[in-house]
Structures are given as C-alpha cells and as structure tokens.
Design a protein around this motif. Structure first.
Motif, PDB file in Angstrom:
ATOM      1  N   ARG A   1       0.871  -1.278  -0.114  1.00  0.00           N
ATOM      2  CA  ARG A   1       0.077  -0.065  -0.068  1.00  0.00           C
ATOM      3  C   ARG A   1       0.771   1.334  -0.063  1.00  0.00           C
ATOM      4  N   LEU A   2       2.107   1.193   0.109  1.00  0.00           N
ATOM      5  CA  LEU A   2       2.884   2.212   0.436  1.00  0.00           C
ATOM      6  C   LEU A   2       3.694   2.719  -0.859  1.00  0.00           C
TER       7      LEU A   2
ATOM      8  N   ASP B   1       0.959   6.136   2.402  1.00  0.00           N
ATOM      9  CA  ASP B   1      -0.005   5.174   2.539  1.00  0.00           C
ATOM     10  C   ASP B   1      -1.165   5.523   1.128  1.00  0.00           C
TER      11      ASP B   1
END
Length: 695
Positions: A420-421, A565
């Motif tokens: 997700r980063l 994020d």
C-alpha cells in the motif's frame, strides 16, 4: 603554563555541564525562589482589537491571598516608544492574548484563581487577522530582518520570463509556526533599592539588561540578568518579551520578589512566532536547465504595534546564477501578535519555496534535480558580485547523493510501490549566512594553574560552554580540564546574541583574543602567576568591523525518502540525510546534534507544524501541544548528518561557520519533493496533511 601541543578544537569533547544537567543540579530560571517571594499571573485580552473600559481590581483585592491587581490605570509608567514592550501602559488592545492586567498573590493557586475570575470590560472593534497576497494594506517596508534591503532587481526579469523556453510559476505558502522549547518562559524579578535582579532564560543577557535599564530609567549596571542554563530557545528567547517587563514592573509595585511563569498556552500569543508566508516563485530556464530568470515575491504579516519583516526572499539572492532576477517583500500589519525569530528566519520558509520550485523545474526540463542545481552554480555571489569566502554546495550535493544512494533513481513519480505504500525520494539545497558581531571576554590565570574565561554568552542547549572551553584551551595551550568558562550572566563582559548562527563565531573570537592577551602578559611575567591571579581582556569591535569583503555562507544538501500510504495519505519519513559545508567543525559530537536537531525540526515543519488562526475569533485555535503537533520519537526514523572538511581563512580565528540553523533550512523542501516523487501530488502549502494528498 601547561603546554600540550594538542589541538582540542575538532575533538568530540563531552559536554562540560552534562553532569549538572543530568543530576538536576543545574538551576533554571523557574528553580529560583527568593525569600518572601510572591506569584504573579497575567490576564490576557479576550478580544482581538478594541479598548479596555474597566478592570474590577477592587473585587480582586478581597480574595484570599491576593496582594495586588495591576492594569494600565494603576501601573507604573515605563520609558519606551516600543509598543510591544509598553506593558500595561495603554487601554488599547492590539491582539487577542495581549497582557491587559496582572494579579499578584501569596500562592500560585491564589494568583491563578484571581486571574481567572478578574472581570475586564472591553469596547471591542472589528478586527483583521487574515494574511492574503491581495490585501489592500500591503506595503513595502523600508528593510527586512537582519538589515537586508527589501527588494533587489537586476536585468529585465519580466521580459526574460516571457521569452524563456521553460517556465515555472507557482505560489507556495507556509503557516504561522510557534517556538515550543522544552523550557517555557519564566521570570523571577527582585528589586534591591534602585537595583533589579532578574532570572530569565535568555539568549542575550547583555541585550536584556540594556532594555530593562532603559525601560525603568536606570544605569545598565543597576540591572543584573542571570541565565546560566536555558532549556532551548530557537529564537524565542533572543528578544525581550512582555512577560519579563511585567514581572519586573510587578515586583517594583508590590515591593517583593515576584515569580511569573508563561504557560504553554500563553506562549502562543506572548513569546513570538514565525510569520506565515505566501511566496510566488518564477523560474525561467533554457531547455538544458540553465536559469535565465529568477523572481521571488514574498507576502507576510506583522502586528499593529511593531514591524517585523522576515527576509524570506533573501536566500534566493545567493543560491543560483541567473542574469535576470528580482526579489521583493511586502508586509501587512494585522491585529495579531508580533512575529519574530524562529530557527533560520527567512532562509527556512524562503528555501522551501525556492527549492520546491527548483524540483518542479528539474521535472519540466527532464533533468536530475541534483544535476540541475550543479548546472546553476554561480562563480561569485549572483547579485553582489563578491567572491565567496568558500562555497561547497556542489560538494555537498555530490557527497550526499553518494551516501544516500541517489544514483539510478527513476525520476518518474508514483513508480515505486511496496504494497500500500508509495515510496519516493527528494533533495533540496540549504544555505545560511555567516556572521559575527562584536563581543568582549576576559581570561584569567589562577595561581593554582587553572584558567577562568568569562563572557556573557548563552548556552541554550547547543554546547556553547563546551566549545568555548575547547577554544580557550587551544588559545592558552592547555588542557580543557584546566579551563572554566562562565556564561549566562549580564555582569560578565558583554556578548552578542545567541542567534543568527553567529554565537560561536562572535564569542569564540573574543575568547581567543582574550586568551592571547593573557599569554602575552604571562610571557612578560616569565610565566609566574601572582597570588591574586593575572587577567587580560579583549573587545572585538574593531576586528569585526574591519573584516574583508567576502560573501560568507554555509551550504548543505538534504536528501529524504518517504513512504505514503496510498489509502490514507499517511506520510512517514523513512530516511533523512544531510551533508554540510560549514567551515571547521569545532566539536563533532555537539555539531552532529545541531545538524540532526535542525533536520528533525524541518521534518516537523514539513508534516505537522501549523498554527491555525480562527479569523472570526481572532486567535490561534491550537494553543497547546495536544493540538499544535510536533515531531515525536515515532516520527523520526533515521536521520544522519555528515560534513565536508572545509578550510576558510576569511571567517574568524577558529575558521568556523554557524551550524545551529542550516539543518532546518532545506529539509521541508526535500520532504515535499520526495512526497511528489512518491505520489505525483505537489504540495505547495505546508504542512503536508492527509487531506491535501487525498484529492
């Protein structure tokens, strides 16, 4: 004399006052409690503009333990034209939070309760607390902070921009930010006949003594300011603030020693802050990235009681070569507290705008951001034409890129993902001027073989005592353990302010000259120290004034890696790395602490710090550390500082440049540039909040 031949400057000497601090033996201002002391608590204005009609002091005097309630109707008169320091001298209210009264009681609890319940009647007026670039009351101040000219211009920047193949034209903004040193401001004031003793955490005891003497109409020698230990300052303790005058005035009125502590909430109105800025930066360049034109226009605020114009466009005058250039500053006086110095005033917000724009230009030209800066390196100062005493910005960029692992970076935004980063990297340059101011010092040889050096310098947590000890030991050809340095006392020889990254340069020069004079006296005496000791003094006024004409600056480069994020917009700074060229590093241990501390403060500026003004209410809403967010341990992952060895003979006897502020200067821009690289979202309005990323 003990001759070692050792060179103690440059060594990682432990702090000489460390034991006193970690054992609690170091006494700060609030720790002092003279006999018969009473407590004072100020009352803040609850309107942003208007007049005081009446203060119900009679009701206060009936409360338990209350000794006095003072307002402009019964306060002693002060001799000052500075409205910021004219405490309780007028019925006018210039900003919400201004001190309008003070209550004195036997105990702190009684004073607090009385101040809380004191009834003040106002005649409020319509206020204006909103900074904007089209404000009708904007004007051109006569000059900006530190004596710089308000505007500069060379060539024809408008025509050059109109014809430039590549143009970046963007507006960047920074919010008001408040200094929040670990030690809040506190004063203990005591009168002895016609003399005044003040315990106050101060970055400039000599200046505070002079101001208090002038205000109360007495010779400076009748005022004694004591500030041996200061728990952080960042500029907030460099100038004289109203609470010091209020404590001294109150002690004079009641005839007893007075202690007054400024609460964390009160600091947001009473002890200055960094002005918010709106900055338009325009860059015109050739397709290969070489700059043709640079303009930097700054809009900022001050109060209606005093003018403070921050020099945010000034670093643009130094950084990059371009034949056509202009910088301007415009100010509006609002119904707000007066802004003042906060770590790297001018350079810090100004370089956020310039270095963000340089990143945008690199993208527009398709050039690596490091290489773009190198291509625009000037041979001499871009505006004055003066030679640089030394300039190693390119070296910092190259070494930083090597250490950070910049090579092979994919310049495309949003390309590196870890689950997700979104991960990105960014770079920015840093600069800060090198200055020194006249200071005095004495050096004394004691009959037991030790030495005492005295100077009214300030150690605000930077390690000044330690570095001055090393400087003195080298000048005396002795060991640091045989040298005692006394600072933080206005009775000592007058010294320059601990600010502008010029403390060590100014004080160190005076210490070296005093020690050299002492050595001459000792040589003349055949090395024999009389029972009464032997002392020599030095004053650097003439030396500083005769300094040759060079452009003196420290330079640096900061590199940042961030992870954002993709779902929540939460941003974490994974790595910060800075490389600096700051003359000769006098103590690598304390220097690394300063560089790292500055970068941490820059991280805090980039992601968190923001004083939010309620325009209808006329006050900052988040007036405590629960709502004014600063970086905590969990926010600081990996921060590293390095420096280049730099020999510069045009500075001072130590060959040093100031290091207290340059660490913060480029950090916010490096992080914002990294966030853009990670996400493709350009944040031009600090701080980088979640809502700005989730568009």
């Amino acid at each position: 004399m003990t001759t070692t031949g050792a060179r103690h400057t440059g060594a990682a000497l432990d702090r000489v006052d460390a034991l006193e601090k970690v054992t609690g033996r170091a006494k700060y201002a609030y720790d002092h409690g003279p006999a018969d002391m009473v407590h004072a608590v100020p009352v803040e204005a609850s309107i942003a503009r208007g007049e005081i009609v009446q203060v119900d002091v009679d009701a206060m005097l009936k409360l338990p333990g209350v000794l006095a309630a003072i307002w402009h109707g019964n306060a002693p008169r002060l001799a000052t034209a500075d409205e910021d320091l004219a405490v309780l001298q007028s019925r006018r209210v210039a900003y919400r939070g201004q001190y309008v009264a003070v209550v004195v009681a036997e105990t702190l609890d009684d004073a607090r309760e009385a101040a809380r319940t004191l009834r003040v009647e106002y005649a409020p007026e319509e206020h204006d607390v909103g900074l904007r670039a089209d404000h009708p009351k904007l004007y051109r101040p006569d000059g900006v902070n530190a004596g710089y000219p308000t505007d500069t211009e060379q060539g024809d920047p408008d025509a050059a921009l109109a014809s430039a193949p590549v143009v970046v034209d963007e507006v960047y903004s920074t919010p008001a930010e408040h200094n929040n040193p670990m030690e809040p401001h506190a004063t203990v004031a005591e009168w002895h006949g016609d003399g005044l003793t003040v315990h106050e955490p101060s970055q400039h005891v000599s200046g505070l003594r002079a101001t208090l003497a002038s205000l109360f109409g007495m010779p400076p020698g009748h005022v004694h300011v004591l500030s041996p230990y200061v728990g952080g300052g960042f500029g907030s303790k460099a100038k004289v603030h109203p609470h010091v005058i209020l404590a001294a005035l109150t002690a004079k009125q009641v005839g007893r020693p007075v202690k007054m502590a400024v609460t964390r909430r009160q600091m947001f109105a009473a002890t200055a802050y960094r002005t918010p800025t709106i900055q338009r930066v325009r860059l015109g360049a050739e397709p290969g990235g070489r700059l043709i034109a640079v303009t930097h226009d700054v809009f900022e605020q001050s109060s209606t009681v005093a003018e403070f114009a921050e020099q945010a466009a000034v670093p643009t005058r130094t950084m990059y070569a371009a034949p056509h250039r202009r910088t301007t500053h415009r100010l509006v006086r609002l119904d707000v507290p007066t802004p003042s110095w906060m770590r790297a005033p001018g350079e810090c917000p100004g370089m956020f705008a310039l270095e963000s724009a340089m990143d945008e230009l690199a993208i527009a030209c398709g050039i690596d951001p490091v290489e773009l800066r190198v291509r625009n390196e000037p041979a001499v100062h871009p505006e004055s034409g003066l030679p640089f005493s030394s300039r190693n910005l390119v070296g910092c960029l190259r070494e930083g890129a090597r250490r950070f692992g910049w090579a092979g970076r994919d310049p495309r935004p949003g390309m590196r993902r870890e689950g997700r980063l979104l991960v990105g990297t960014g770079v920015a340059s840093s600069t800060f001027p090198v200055s020194r101011a006249p200071s005095s010092a004495t050096a004394r040889a004691e009959p037991d073989g030790r030495y005492t050096v005295r100077i009214a310098a300030a150690d605000i947590g930077t390690g000044a005592r330690t570095v001055l000890t090393q400087i003195a030991a080298d000048a005396l050809l002795t060991m640091p353990g045989l040298v005692v340095v006394e600072v933080g006392d206005s009775a000592l020889p007058a010294a320059a302010v601990a600010g502008g990254s010029m403390g060590t340069a100014s004080w160190g020069t005076a210490v070296v000259r005093a020690c050299e004079a002492l050595r001459e006296r000792l040589d003349a005496a055949g090395g024999v120290v009389p029972a009464a000791g032997l002392e020599a003094a030095a004053d650097t006024t003439k030396e500083v004034g005769a300094q040759q004409k060079y452009s003196r600056h420290a330079f640096g480069a900061q590199f940042a890696e961030v992870a954002v994020d993709a779902d929540t917009g939460e941003t974490r700074v994974r790595r910060l790395l800075g490389v600096f060229a700051a003359g000769r590093i006098l103590n690598p241990k304390t220097a690394r602490s300063q560089f790292v501390g500055g970068m941490v403060m820059g991280l805090s500026m980039a992601l968190l710090e923001e004083s939010i003004m309620d325009r209808e209410f006329g006050d900052y809403l988040n007036r405590d550390l629960a709502q004014y967010h600063i970086a905590a341990n969990a926010d600081v992952r990996d921060v590293r500082a390095f420096w280049l060895e730099e020999e510069d003979p045009h500075l001072n006897p130590m060959g040093s440049k100031g290091i207290g502020e340059i660490g913060i200067v480029g950090t916010a821009a490096a992080i914002a540039n990294a966030v853009h690289h990670a996400t493709g979202v350009r944040i031009r309005d600090l701080p980088i909040r979640l809502d700005k990323l989730l568009r």
